[in-house]
Every structure is written in C-alpha cells, then in structure tokens.
Design a protein around this motif. Structure first.
Motif, PDB file in Angstrom:
ATOM      1  N   THR A   1       0.852  -1.196   0.000  1.00 25.09           N
ATOM      2  CA  THR A   1       0.000   0.000   0.000  1.00 25.09           C
ATOM      3  C   THR A   1       0.882   1.238   0.000  1.00 25.09           C
ATOM      4  N   ARG A   2       0.350   2.272  -0.559  1.00 26.65           N
ATOM      5  CA  ARG A   2       1.112   3.517  -0.715  1.00 26.65           C
ATOM      6  C   ARG A   2       1.546   4.059   0.646  1.00 26.65           C
ATOM      7  N   ASN A   3       2.814   4.454   0.731  1.00 26.52           N
ATOM      8  CA  ASN A   3       3.344   5.011   1.983  1.00 26.52           C
ATOM      9  C   ASN A   3       2.939   6.479   2.086  1.00 26.52           C
ATOM     10  N   PRO A   4       2.107   6.824   3.079  1.00 26.28           N
ATOM     11  CA  PRO A   4       1.644   8.220   3.172  1.00 26.28           C
ATOM     12  C   PRO A   4       2.761   9.179   3.558  1.00 26.28           C
ATOM     13  N   ASN A   5       3.834   8.640   4.155  1.00 27.06           N
ATOM     14  CA  ASN A   5       4.931   9.524   4.607  1.00 27.06           C
ATOM     15  C   ASN A   5       6.108   9.540   3.634  1.00 27.06           C
ATOM     16  N   TYR A   6       5.927   8.972   2.459  1.00 26.05           N
ATOM     17  CA  TYR A   6       7.070   8.886   1.527  1.00 26.05           C
ATOM     18  C   TYR A   6       7.558  10.285   1.152  1.00 26.05           C
ATOM     19  N   TYR A   7       8.866  10.448   1.163  1.00 25.59           N
ATOM     20  CA  TYR A   7       9.448  11.772   0.903  1.00 25.59           C
ATOM     21  C   TYR A   7       9.402  12.155  -0.574  1.00 25.59           C
ATOM     22  N   GLY A   8       9.225  11.183  -1.454  1.00 19.19           N
ATOM     23  CA  GLY A   8       9.297  11.463  -2.895  1.00 19.19           C
ATOM     24  C   GLY A   8       7.937  11.521  -3.564  1.00 19.19           C
ATOM     25  N   THR A   9       7.931  11.381  -4.883  1.00 20.43           N
ATOM     26  CA  THR A   9       6.672  11.370  -5.632  1.00 20.43           C
ATOM     27  C   THR A   9       5.865  10.137  -5.238  1.00 20.43           C
ATOM     28  N   PRO A  10       4.598  10.304  -4.853  1.00 17.42           N
ATOM     29  CA  PRO A  10       3.816   9.146  -4.410  1.00 17.42           C
ATOM     30  C   PRO A  10       3.700   8.088  -5.506  1.00 17.42           C
ATOM     31  N   ALA A  11       3.548   6.852  -5.059  1.00 19.89           N
ATOM     32  CA  ALA A  11       3.387   5.738  -5.998  1.00 19.89           C
ATOM     33  C   ALA A  11       2.142   5.951  -6.855  1.00 19.89           C
ATOM     34  N   LEU A  12       2.198   5.504  -8.108  1.00 22.03           N
ATOM     35  CA  LEU A  12       1.064   5.706  -9.019  1.00 22.03           C
ATOM     36  C   LEU A  12      -0.187   4.973  -8.547  1.00 22.03           C
ATOM     37  N   GLU A  13       0.000   3.770  -8.046  1.00 19.66           N
ATOM     38  CA  GLU A  13      -1.150   2.968  -7.630  1.00 19.66           C
ATOM     39  C   GLU A  13      -1.252   2.945  -6.099  1.00 19.66           C
ATOM     40  N   PRO A  14      -2.461   3.100  -5.549  1.00 16.03           N
ATOM     41  CA  PRO A  14      -2.586   3.073  -4.075  1.00 16.03           C
ATOM     42  C   PRO A  14      -2.287   1.699  -3.484  1.00 16.03           C
ATOM     43  N   THR A  15      -2.645   0.664  -4.227  1.00 11.61           N
ATOM     44  CA  THR A  15      -2.422  -0.698  -3.739  1.00 11.61           C
ATOM     45  C   THR A  15      -1.900  -1.575  -4.878  1.00 11.61           C
ATOM     46  N   VAL A  16      -0.928  -2.380  -4.565  1.00  9.17           N
ATOM     47  CA  VAL A  16      -0.404  -3.336  -5.543  1.00  9.17           C
ATOM     48  C   VAL A  16      -0.413  -4.711  -4.898  1.00  9.17           C
ATOM     49  N   ARG A  17      -0.974  -5.662  -5.608  1.00  9.91           N
ATOM     50  CA  ARG A  17      -0.919  -7.050  -5.132  1.00  9.91           C
ATOM     51  C   ARG A  17       0.101  -7.788  -5.995  1.00  9.91           C
ATOM     52  N   VAL A  18       1.065  -8.396  -5.343  1.00  9.83           N
ATOM     53  CA  VAL A  18       2.076  -9.177  -6.061  1.00  9.83           C
ATOM     54  C   VAL A  18       1.831 -10.651  -5.755  1.00  9.83           C
ATOM     55  N   ASN A  19       1.527 -11.413  -6.791  1.00 17.24           N
ATOM     56  CA  ASN A  19       1.342 -12.861  -6.635  1.00 17.24           C
ATOM     57  C   ASN A  19       2.616 -13.565  -7.070  1.00 17.24           C
ATOM     58  N   PHE A  20       3.128 -14.416  -6.201  1.00 21.07           N
ATOM     59  CA  PHE A  20       4.319 -15.182  -6.564  1.00 21.07           C
ATOM     60  C   PHE A  20       3.854 -16.516  -7.144  1.00 21.07           C
ATOM     61  N   VAL A  21       3.888 -16.598  -8.445  1.00 22.77           N
ATOM     62  CA  VAL A  21       3.359 -17.776  -9.147  1.00 22.77           C
ATOM     63  C   VAL A  21       4.464 -18.334 -10.039  1.00 22.77           C
ATOM     64  N   THR A  22       4.770 -19.594  -9.875  1.00 21.97           N
ATOM     65  CA  THR A  22       5.837 -20.153 -10.716  1.00 21.97           C
ATOM     66  C   THR A  22       5.287 -21.067 -11.819  1.00 21.97           C
ATOM     67  N   ALA A  23       4.000 -21.389 -11.765  1.00 19.15           N
ATOM     68  CA  ALA A  23       3.423 -22.264 -12.796  1.00 19.15           C
ATOM     69  C   ALA A  23       3.169 -21.443 -14.067  1.00 19.15           C
ATOM     70  N   VAL A  24       3.897 -21.816 -15.113  1.00 18.88           N
ATOM     71  CA  VAL A  24       3.799 -21.047 -16.357  1.00 18.88           C
ATOM     72  C   VAL A  24       2.373 -21.034 -16.924  1.00 18.88           C
ATOM     73  N   PRO A  25       1.663 -22.179 -16.966  1.00 20.97           N
ATOM     74  CA  PRO A  25       0.293 -22.128 -17.508  1.00 20.97           C
ATOM     75  C   PRO A  25      -0.612 -21.159 -16.737  1.00 20.97           C
ATOM     76  N   THR A  26      -0.447 -21.117 -15.425  1.00 23.35           N
ATOM     77  CA  THR A  26      -1.254 -20.190 -14.621  1.00 23.35           C
ATOM     78  C   THR A  26      -0.936 -18.749 -14.988  1.00 23.35           C
ATOM     79  N   LEU A  27       0.345 -18.462 -15.077  1.00 24.21           N
ATOM     80  CA  LEU A  27       0.764 -17.102 -15.445  1.00 24.21           C
ATOM     81  C   LEU A  27       0.191 -16.719 -16.807  1.00 24.21           C
ATOM     82  N   GLN A  28       0.252 -17.677 -17.713  1.00 23.07           N
ATOM     83  CA  GLN A  28      -0.191 -17.393 -19.075  1.00 23.07           C
ATOM     84  C   GLN A  28      -1.703 -17.150 -19.137  1.00 23.07           C
ATOM     85  N   VAL A  29      -2.452 -18.032 -18.490  1.00 23.48           N
ATOM     86  CA  VAL A  29      -3.916 -17.898 -18.524  1.00 23.48           C
ATOM     87  C   VAL A  29      -4.343 -16.594 -17.852  1.00 23.48           C
ATOM     88  N   GLN A  30      -3.709 -16.265 -16.730  1.00 31.00           N
ATOM     89  CA  GLN A  30      -4.098 -15.039 -16.026  1.00 31.00           C
ATOM     90  C   GLN A  30      -3.705 -13.792 -16.820  1.00 31.00           C
TER      91      GLN A  30
END
Lengths: 291, 541
Positions: B244-273
């Motif tokens: 989630t975006r850091n409200p106290n960040y000293y620099g330009t705020p992040a473009l997106e308020p929230t980012v979800r990072v999924n750690f997926v190693t199955a290539v077919p899953t990555l491809q379909v998604q």
C-alpha cells in the motif's frame, strides 16, 4: 475340497484366462502390444529421438512427423517410442527388484520370526514412513539425477509392500494343516518354504507387481516432471510432459498430449490387470464365480 | 489385502488425475485465443511474478529478484536517471555520472573524490512516524557493511579487501558523510540500488539488531518500516504480498494506491491469467510464451536491454577447460543465431566480451559478436592438441530453456569432435558447486551489474571469492589495481579496454546471447519503468 486347496491360484487363473476373461485378456493384450511397439518401434522408425532439426521446430502432426515435433525439431513419435521404453522399462525394473527383495525378506521374516522378523518389520516400517517420491528424491540427491537413481529409490520404497504382504501370507499358510503334515513327515525347512509355501505366494506377488507397476511408472513420470529423472536429451514420458506443458497453451498441444496419452493408457491397462487379477487369483473365487 | 486395494486405489486416482489435467489443459488450450478482458478498475494493480522470494533484506540477500522486490519498501540517497523509450515506458540509465538526488537533495565531493557529503531532506518520517534522518542513513549503511554479505560486496562495487568505505558519519540530522579509501564515483550507482536502502533503526534493534557476518532472521520475512514508496501491508511467503502507498514517503507518491504481487511459478497459470487480464503485469514468463502473448489482444510486451547474459562458464583451471585454444574453438562452434531465434524466440542479441552492451565501460568495437564458423572451430581444435575430448556441462534443468540450450550445444559441439556430457544438478547443488568452482563448465543465466569495472573486478581478480571460474590471466592484476585507483571514468576506459582485450585473448566464457528483459502487460497499463531493481511505484494503469 482338498483338491481346491492344493491347486495353486496361479493355475486357476491361467485356466480361466485361457477360458476367456475378455477384460483381462484385452488388458494383457494391450500391454503386450505396447511393449512390442516400444521395443521394436525405435529400431523401425527412421528418426533418431535425439536428432535436432530447428527448421522443423514445433511442427504439427503430419505424414512426415505423425506426432509432430518438439521445440528443438525432434520427431515426437521417435521420442514417445524411446520415452515409453525408458519409462515402462524402468517401471518393470522397479517391479522386479521390489518383488525379488520383498519376497526374500518376506519369506525370511514370516518363516524365521523372532529377531529377524522384528528387525525386518522395523526396517520396512521405517522406509514406509517416507512418501515414495520423497525417498526417490533423497536417493537422487545422494547419487545424481537420472533414471538409475530414481529406479533405486523407488525399488527401495516398493519392497516393503511385498515384504509385509508376503510375511503375512507365509504366517497364514504355515499354520495350515498341509504344511503341518509336511513338517510332521520330516521335510526340511527349505523344502517346506520353497516347495509347499512359495507356490501359494505367486498369486500375491503377481498381484502386487501389477499394482506397483502403475504406481512406479507414475512416480517415474513425477520425478521426470521435477527434473530429477531422465536428464536431457534422454526421452522419458514424465520429462516430455514437463517440456510440453509450457507449449500446451501456446497451441502446441501435441508435445504434452501424446506422452501423456501413452502414460495414461499404460497405467490404465495395468490397473485393469491388477483389478481382474485380484478376482482371478483369489482362491475363494473358485467357489464364488462359476467357470 | 488392504495394501493391494490401497495401491490400486492410488494408481486409479493418479490415472484419473492425469486425465483431468489433460482435459483441463485441453479446455484451456481451446480458450487460449480469446481474451476475456475482465474489469480491472475495481481490483488492485496486480503483478504476477514467477519468482520465489526467500528474503526481504537487501543488505543480506543476493538474488536480483529479491533485491528488486525488497527495494520498493526503502528509500535511498540518490536514484538513477531514466530515459523514456516510448510513451509511458522508461528505462534507467546506468551511467553513475547521471545519478539524481532522491532522499538527498544534493551532495558535495571533497578530499580528491574520497569524501561524499550528502544533504538530506528535513522533517521526513518512516511510515510508522519514526524520524527518517541522517542517523537512520548512517545506521543502514553501517549495517550493510557489518553484515558483510552480498549487500556489502555490491555496495562497495566489489572493493572489499580492504573495504572501499572506511566510515559513515551523521554530524547532524540532515547531513551524511561517507569516507572512502580511494576516490570511486561509481559508488553513487550502488547507493541508488537496493544496497543503499534506508532502514528504521528502531525496528531492527527491536527485532534482533545487527550481528556481524550474520543475517537478521526477522528481516527475511518482514520490513524495517518503510522509507520507500510502498508499505508491505500483507505478506504470505511463496504466495502473495500486498503493498500500500506510503503516506509519509518523501518522494513522488506511488502511481497505484495498492499493488498485489502474486508469486506464481506455474507457467500455464501465469499465461492464462495474463490472457484473462487478471494480471496487469506478468514477469518471468519463458520467451516462447511471451512471443505467443505478443500476438494476442490481451497483452502487450515490453522489452528492455538488461545485463543478463546467458553463458557457458568454463573452469579456467580445470582439466581440458584450461586450454585456451579449446575454449576458443568452442566459441566458434555455437549456433548463435539458431539459439537466439529458436530458443530465445528473438528476445536476445549477440556480443562477445566481459562487459555487457549498455554497461558503463562497454565498447562495441572491442566486443563484436563471434559467429558460427565450423572451419575455424575445427582448426582451433587441431591447434589445441586435444583429441576426442569429453566436456562435462553442468546445468540446472529447472531453469526454463536450459535443457534445450544444453541439447543444442551437445549436437553442435559433436561436430568438432567434442562429446558433451550434460550433468544436471538440483538447483541448490548447482549453486553450491558453481560458487565453489567445482565444475568443468556450467550453463548460466547471469545477472550482471551494469558497471563494467565492477564486473571485471569480480571475474578477473585472481583467487577472489567472486571469481567462480578461477580466471587468473597474467598481467591483469596490475591493471585491476590501476583501475581500483582511478576515479575518473574517462581515465578508466583505457584500463578497462586492456582488461577486455586480455579476456578476449583467453576466451574464458562462451557468451551465448544476452537475454532481453520482457514483461507482459495488460493494455490498461499506461506506465511502466524498467530498472535493475523494479520500481513498482512507477507502474500503473
């Protein structure tokens, strides 16, 4: 009834197969056909399983390449034939090694009892604590990735199943009257064990072999899938499915589908054989099922 | 006979499972050409990443992906400049002379280039309200140096014996002074990377503190507050993370308020998604999948030149591979074009030398690509005096494409009489054996630092722990000493050129190609920036 007891179940089974259990005969015939194809096929089919031809990369099935080619342009029919030979051959080795080791230890444990039985039972229980894949992986780590290491690992894991079953059977048969009679007339331990008890175990061993074969082939495929079985460029069904899965969704379905199909058919046939053999080799079946 | 039934049941279940997988795969394949275009406005910006993160501590961890992910939670004194390659798409410039202020507003260089005095922004805070000041910067840099792991090596660009950084001072809340043993302007580059991260001292001291030559276990799965654009608000190792975006960040705020990072190693899953637009950005797909997706409406492919060569590293001291003519012969028997087109699917290019194109210090005229020349290869083999050799090629078969490349090399080198024994090792064994130099040759996907001098130092310093190939070429050590003591990049270039020349004369490594960075992004993504440390704050719809 004395005749029924004395006649070994394997003899009953052979008679019934000859008389015609269509499902069993079909499954045995199918497996024999697969065995024949994978043994003879690589010598007949003119493509080398490992010869790369990048200009023919990812070709769909055609007259030139009936099962298509893989991402390095290798003929898939040649690789499926070689891969099936590797997978089924390795499965057979696992089955035979497990049967031999399991039969010997089972006979010893059941016949001798005492400390031998305790130690062997403890050993087999310890081995069975590990899932077969985990044990095979441990052996692969200790040796080096490849079919031989996987076969050793799976054989080690398969023998306790034989041993436990045979041990129980030996104990059961040893308590029967005909064995006691043989003992009473002064027959040696070895003669009783191998002449009178062992023939009655053949059905159990054969049944166990049929069940273990399917599981062994699937475990081999799983190890190939994990990169611990066959090593490149060696063809093996599990490894081929692994290679092919990345291409499945990009349209080159044949790379995974054909090895998968062969695996599916072989395992299904052995499952059917194991299923039918259980009924056929059960001595009680003689009284339940009319010939 | 319960065992028989159980065994048969297992086989049946497995067979049914295999059938279900095949069927499901077939269904997916049938639907592979359609893109559903599901709504993206309501869900967080989603990144699917084919990586398994094991540490969140940039001071300790070595792998590039882990540094990339962790770097999003920490600010740094300086940052690299970027170039816009197409509308909304930027790529970093690795030139240390173009480094820009970040948490530091400016810096002064004194003492003949050996002292850097940074002036920091004042009144800034970590996300939890703790002060973000010079004391935190000093603590962070000292910590990285004290742990002595990959962070210390990278922060000092390989100059660790004796250390490049002699001390860090914080005379007041907005001033940090870094003293170096010698002038080295490229330090600014490493300060702009994850190794220059600023941690919250209070958090670290509350969770194990700093131990010399030892990682902080708590930081393997937690962050020491956040001084960067994002806060790690949820983390399930091996599964996903929510930023989630850091409200106290000293620099330009992040473009997106929230980012979800999924750690997926199955290539077919990555491809379909990716096809279904369930992921805005997909990282780590094999090249054939990227190529396939590049032709579909669901996706666009972003590529960037990255310092990631694919190589066969030869053990310079090993039996057979200690023969320079033999090594050179192998370089002329590689089907480079075939490998780039058929294995890398065009996402790669050729060069031959120790410095990757685009790196500081690279000179194209010195490092032209070697070509497939069977006649020359055979001639060099004859000159090498080696007859019917067998070369052990160590690979990690779990890395995508490695088995294919090894198989191609086996076929290609057979033509000059070299039998290749492909020696597959499990990933952990592969890494250990390579790091210990216990191999004859090894197929690698390398991740270099874009500073030529650093790479030369890592690879050519005799007996250095980073010199996994045991390369020791007569005459290189004096040149490396000279390079270490030359601050001016322009003055460094002739020394770098001489070192490159010595490397080329000995052909210690076979450079198969340089793999390009690829990301598959949804058409909704309007902003994307490529950098060695992915800056998710610059990605957005």
């Amino acid at each position: 009834m004395a005749v029924a007891v004395a006649e070994a179940p394997i003899t009953v089974a052979r008679r019934r197969i000859v008389k015609g259990d269509k499902v069993l005969v079909g499954a045995l015939g199918g497996l024999a056909l697969i065995a024949l194809i994978v043994i003879v096929g690589p010598f007949v089919w003119h493509y080398d399983a490992n010869a790369t031809e990048l200009t023919a990369q990812l070709s769909a099935p055609s007259a030139e390449h009936p099962l298509g080619t893989d991402n390095l342009g290798r003929d898939l029919l040649a690789r499926v034939l070689t891969g099936a030979r590797t997978s089924l051959g390795a499965g057979a080795v696992v089955v035979i090694a497990g049967a031999v080791l399991g039969s010997v230890t089972g006979l010893l444990a059941g016949a001798l009892g005492g400390m031998v039985d305790t130690v062997l039972t403890w050993l087999t229980n310890s081995i069975l604590c590990f899932p077969s894949i985990m044990l095979a992986m441990a052996v692969v780590m200790a040796l080096k990735p490849g079919i031989p290491a996987v076969v050793i690992g799976l054989s080690i894991h398969s023998f306790p199943w034989y041993m436990r079953t045979i041990r129980g059977e030996v104990m059961r048969i040893a308590a029967l009257d005909f064995v006691k009679s043989t003992n009473a007339i002064g027959a040696s331990q070895g003669r009783i064990l191998f002449r009178h008890i062992f023939p009655h175990l053949v059905s159990t061993i054969v049944l166990q072999m049929a069940a273990v074969f399917g599981a062994a082939v699937l475990s081999l495929a799983a190890m190939g899938f994990l990169g611990m079985g066959a090593q490149p460029p060696e063809a093996e069904l599990g490894a081929m499915i692994t290679e092919g899965q990345q291409f499945f969704l990009t349209g080159q379905w044949w790379m995974a589908a054909f090895p998968g199909l062969v695996l599916l058919i072989a395992v299904t046939l052995t499952t059917v054989i194991a299923d039918r053999a259980r009924e056929l080799l059960d001595p009680r079946g003689e009284y339940i099922v009319a010939d | 006979m319960p065992r028989r039934i159980e065994a048969r049941g297992r086989v049946q279940r497995s067979a049914i499972g295999a059938a279900v997988v095949l069927f499901a795969g077939a269904l997916s394949a049938c639907g592979s050409t359609s893109s559903s275009g599901s709504t993206t406005a309501s869900k967080p910006f989603t990144v699917n990443w084919a990586v398994n993160i094991t540490s969140l501590d940039p001071a300790f961890t070595c792998p590039g992906d882990e540094n990339s992910f962790a770097s999003n939670f920490y600010g740094r004194l300086v940052k690299l400049s970027t170039n816009e390659t197409s509308p909304g798409i930027t790529q970093i410039d690795p030139d240390p002379s173009k480094v820009q202020p970040d948490f530091a507003t400016k810096w002064d260089v004194s003492d003949e280039g050996k002292t850097y005095t940074f002036t920091l922004q004042s009144g800034k805070k970590f996300d939890n309200g703790d002060p973000l000041d010079a004391a935190a910067v000093k603590y962070s840099l000292d910590r990285t140096l004290k742990i002595g792991a990959c962070g210390a090596l990278s922060l000092q660009l390989g100059i660790t014996q004796p250390p490049l950084i002699t001390s860090v001072e914080a005379p007041n809340a907005t001033t940090v002074v870094i003293h170096m043993r010698q002038a080295y302007p490229a330090l600014l580059y490493s300060l702009a990377q994850s190794r220059g991260s600023i941690y919250n001292p209070k958090e670290i001291e509350a969770h194990g503190g700093v131990q010399a030559n030892s990682p902080n276990q708590w930081l393997q799965s937690h962050t020491a507050s956040s001084s960067g654009p994002y806060v790690l608000s949820e983390y399930v190792p091996g599964n996903h993370a929510v930023l989630t975006r850091n409200p106290n960040y000293y620099g330009t705020p992040a473009l997106e308020p929230t980012v979800r990072v999924n750690f997926v190693t199955a290539v077919p899953t990555l491809q379909v998604q990716a096809q279904n637009r369930e992921a805005d950005v997909t990282l780590g797909l094999p090249p054939q999948v990227v190529k396939n997706l590049s032709t579909q409406a669901c996706c666009k492919v972003i590529t960037a030149d990255s310092p990631t060569p694919v190589t066969v590293s030869m053990n310079y001291q090993g039996e057979l591979t200690n023969n320079a003519k033999f090594r050179e012969a192998l370089t002329y028997a590689v089907p480079y074009t075939d490998i780039i087109n058929k294995v890398a699917y065009g996402y790669g290019d050729s060069y031959y030398g120790p410095i990757v194109p685009g790196m500081a210090g690279y000179k194209a005229s010195l490092e032209p690509a070697r070509t497939y020349d069977l006649g020359k290869a055979k001639q060099l083999m004859a000159e090498s005096g080696v007859n019917s050799p067998t070369l052990n090629l160590m690979i990690n078969p779990t890395a995508p494409g490695v088995s294919d490349i090894a198989t191609l090399l086996q076929s290609a080198w057979q033509q000059i009489g070299v039998t290749v024994n492909i020696d597959a090792k499990p990933p952990a064994d592969f890494t250990t054996l390579f790091n210990q130099g216990k191999y004859q040759s090894a197929l690698l996907f390398e991740n270099s630092t874009p500073i030529g001098g650093y790479e030369l130092r890592k690879k050519l310093t005799c007996d250095a722990p980073t010199n996994n190939q045991h390369i020791c070429i007569p005459g290189t050590m004096p040149l490396l000493d000279q390079l270490n003591n030359t601050a001016d990049p322009a003055a460094q270039q002739p020394i770098v050129d001489s070192l490159v020349q010595k490397w080329l004369e000995n052909s210690p490594t076979i450079i198969l190609y340089r793999a390009k960075f690829t990301a598959v992004v949804s058409p909704d993504v309007k902003h994307f920036a490529y950098a060695p440390n992915f800056r998710l704050a610059d990605w957005g719809r």
